[in-house]
Design a protein around this motif. Structure first.
Motif, PDB file in Angstrom:
ATOM      1  N   VAL A 171     -14.859  32.339 -79.306  1.00 55.91           N
ATOM      2  CA  VAL A 171     -15.744  31.697 -78.353  1.00 55.91           C
ATOM      3  C   VAL A 171     -16.958  31.115 -79.072  1.00 55.91           C
ATOM      4  O   VAL A 171     -17.379  29.971 -78.832  1.00 55.91           O
ATOM      5  CB  VAL A 171     -16.163  32.701 -77.275  1.00 55.91           C
ATOM      6  CG1 VAL A 171     -17.322  32.164 -76.443  1.00 55.91           C
ATOM      7  CG2 VAL A 171     -14.986  33.027 -76.372  1.00 55.91           C
ATOM      8  N   ALA A 221     -14.131  29.805 -67.171  1.00 56.22           N
ATOM      9  CA  ALA A 221     -13.101  30.482 -67.963  1.00 56.22           C
ATOM     10  C   ALA A 221     -12.341  31.454 -67.077  1.00 56.22           C
ATOM     11  O   ALA A 221     -12.789  31.810 -65.978  1.00 56.22           O
ATOM     12  CB  ALA A 221     -13.730  31.222 -69.143  1.00 56.22           C
ATOM     13  N   PHE A 249     -17.910  27.498 -77.100  1.00 54.41           N
ATOM     14  CA  PHE A 249     -17.727  27.478 -75.665  1.00 54.41           C
ATOM     15  C   PHE A 249     -19.012  27.831 -74.907  1.00 54.41           C
ATOM     16  O   PHE A 249     -19.176  27.472 -73.760  1.00 54.41           O
ATOM     17  CB  PHE A 249     -16.637  28.463 -75.253  1.00 54.41           C
ATOM     18  CG  PHE A 249     -15.289  28.139 -75.799  1.00 54.41           C
ATOM     19  CD1 PHE A 249     -14.497  29.118 -76.357  1.00 54.41           C
ATOM     20  CD2 PHE A 249     -14.811  26.837 -75.780  1.00 54.41           C
ATOM     21  CE1 PHE A 249     -13.260  28.815 -76.872  1.00 54.41           C
ATOM     22  CE2 PHE A 249     -13.576  26.533 -76.285  1.00 54.41           C
ATOM     23  CZ  PHE A 249     -12.784  27.525 -76.851  1.00 54.41           C
ATOM     24  N   VAL A 254     -10.103  28.800 -71.375  1.00 56.19           N
ATOM     25  CA  VAL A 254     -11.415  28.153 -71.343  1.00 56.19           C
ATOM     26  C   VAL A 254     -11.219  26.646 -71.273  1.00 56.19           C
ATOM     27  O   VAL A 254     -10.327  26.099 -71.922  1.00 56.19           O
ATOM     28  CB  VAL A 254     -12.232  28.490 -72.617  1.00 56.19           C
ATOM     29  CG1 VAL A 254     -13.628  27.913 -72.514  1.00 56.19           C
ATOM     30  CG2 VAL A 254     -12.288  29.985 -72.828  1.00 56.19           C
TER      31      VAL A 254
END
Lengths: 179, 271
Positions: B264, B201, B269, B214
């Motif tokens: 996130v 990221a 992620f 990301v």
């Protein structure tokens, strides 16, 4: 924490509790906001960016606006947004070289902007744009917006003596530039 | 004394009627007795007049669109069909869309134009928010969550393979841009390389907005969050006095920082 959706909290047009709706602000003061933004920035694109930032702040502050001088309130927001941006750029010098090629290369003046410049007494505007930002803000608030020194002092959070000095020195510099 | 300090600094204040009684009397006497002082005063008056004579400007069309976009939503939405609403939203965002991602191939390397993403995020005003119909009717609904913790989906656009979702908790917004592909990391501006789980990221600040890029499962995400709360609080305080909603509420200060974390987590992620 569940938060009520923003749009449901927004004030409806024509509200009568002394606080104007956004529609009223936009219709009655849109040109004023843009004018102050343009006088402060001296560039159409920068003025548009500033208007956008002002809208963001107005949008968030309108519900708590206390009835009074709407133009004074808008001027204060516009000027503070302008000065905040100036200080932000000063803190981060790399911002002086953004991706926007217009800020790196000499600007090419479009036909519409050229036309606007012809009609906007460009000489005076350029002189204003040449002032240091603090002087420029004081002069614009005084001579474009029409604020009193006390109002400017309150808006900029500086002593009234500083306001007096900035306006005077700003005008002297304008006198030099304008010949 | 420099040239700029030359004329009596009280002259401008005198001109503006901002001197007290004693100063007014002193300057009046000075002006009456000194040709030089009279000339300075006249020059200052002329300069002031030239600034005062600057006209009120008619905002260009772009600015009027901004202004109109800030208006209350309900009346406009009632007059539009769903298709019209979608079309308006698409037209309003198309210019930004073209610039948010530039890629050699949509399924290959992607250069996230983080500056354009910030502009796209910042350009969305209340008038552009999604109309009142189900998320499932919005283009792009299949790839974006309907909500984040404490935040609802307020706008969703799709152009080609790119999707833009905006979430709000009622006062603060966060945008997620999504496109299949691989990030050209070397093309990003200076920032902070970070790792979220196994996902590479990039984290940086653009024009005061927090930006996170990301890459996950050959998909590129740009996340744009509102300006840092400390700055926002300071600005709000100076602009609006003490009546700013949420000031003093500790959760207000935390929400912005948590917003990116929420995205996130929800998008997985870190998984």
């Amino acid at each position: 924490m569940a938060v009520e959706p923003r749009r449901r909290r927004r004030r409806s047009p024509g509200s009568t509790d002394g606080v104007p709706s956004w529609d009223e602000v936009a219709q009655e003061h849109g040109a004023f906001i843009y004018t102050v933004a343009y006088r402060l920035t001296g560039k159409r694109d920068d003025a548009q960016d500033l208007v956008q930032e002002v809208l963001l702040r107005v949008r968030r502050g309108l519900q708590t606006y206390q009835p009074g001088s709407m133009r004074g309130w808008l001027s204060r927001i516009t000027t503070n947004a302008f000065l905040d941006d100036v200080r932000r750029r000063q803190r981060r010098p790399t911002d002086a070289l953004p991706e926007d090629p217009e800020r790196v290369l000499p600007p090419s003046v479009g036909a519409d902007e050229a036309l606007a410049q012809q009609t906007l007494t460009n000489e005076v505007q350029e002189a204003i744009s040449s002032l240091p930002e603090d002087f420029r803000a004081a002069v614009v608030l005084s001579d474009v917006v029409g604020m009193s020194y006390q109002e400017i002092s309150d808006s900029l959070s500086v002593p009234i003596g500083t306001v007096r000095s900035r306006i005077h020195r700003g005008r002297l510099q304008l006198r030099e530039v304008l010949g | 004394m420099t040239e700029l300090d030359g004329p009596d600094p009280r002259l401008s204040a005198f001109l503006d009627g901002e001197t007290d009684e004693e100063e007014t009397a002193a300057i009046s006497e000075m002006v009456a007795q000194s040709v030089e002082a009279r000339n300075h005063l006249e020059e200052l008056r002329q300069v002031r007049q030239r600034v005062r004579d600057l006209p009120l400007l008619d905002p260009p069309a772009d600015v009027w669109r901004l202004l109109a976009g800030g208006s209350s939503l309900a009346p406009r939405r009632r007059t539009r069909s769903r298709a019209q609403s979608l079309a308006v939203g698409a037209v309003a965002s198309i210019a930004f869309w073209a610039a948010v991602f530039s890629s050699d191939n949509l399924s290959a390397s992607v250069t996230p134009e983080v500056g354009s993403a910030v502009s796209a995020h910042a350009s969305v005003l209340p008038g552009d928010l999604a109309p009142d119909f189900g998320v499932n009717e919005m283009p792009g609904h299949e790839v974006m969550p309907e909500a984040l913790p404490g935040m609802e989906l307020i706008r969703l656009d799709r152009s080609g393979s790119m999707t833009h979702a905006m979430y709000s908790d009622g006062s603060l917004e966060i945008s997620v841009f999504e496109q299949p592909g691989r990030v050209k990391w070397e093309a990003l501006p200076p920032g902070e390389p970070v790792t979220l789980g196994r996902a590479p990221a990039w984290q940086g600040e653009i024009d005061g907005y927090e930006v996170l890029v990301v890459e996950r499962r050959r998909t590129v995400y740009i996340i744009v969050a509102e300006p840092a709360v400390a700055m926002l609080d300071k600005e709000m305080a100076s602009d609006m006095g003490d009546s700013m909603p949420g000031r003093g509420d500790p959760s207000f200060g935390d929400r912005l920082g948590r917003a990116a974390d929420q995205v996130v987590e929800v998008f997985g992620f870190r998984g």
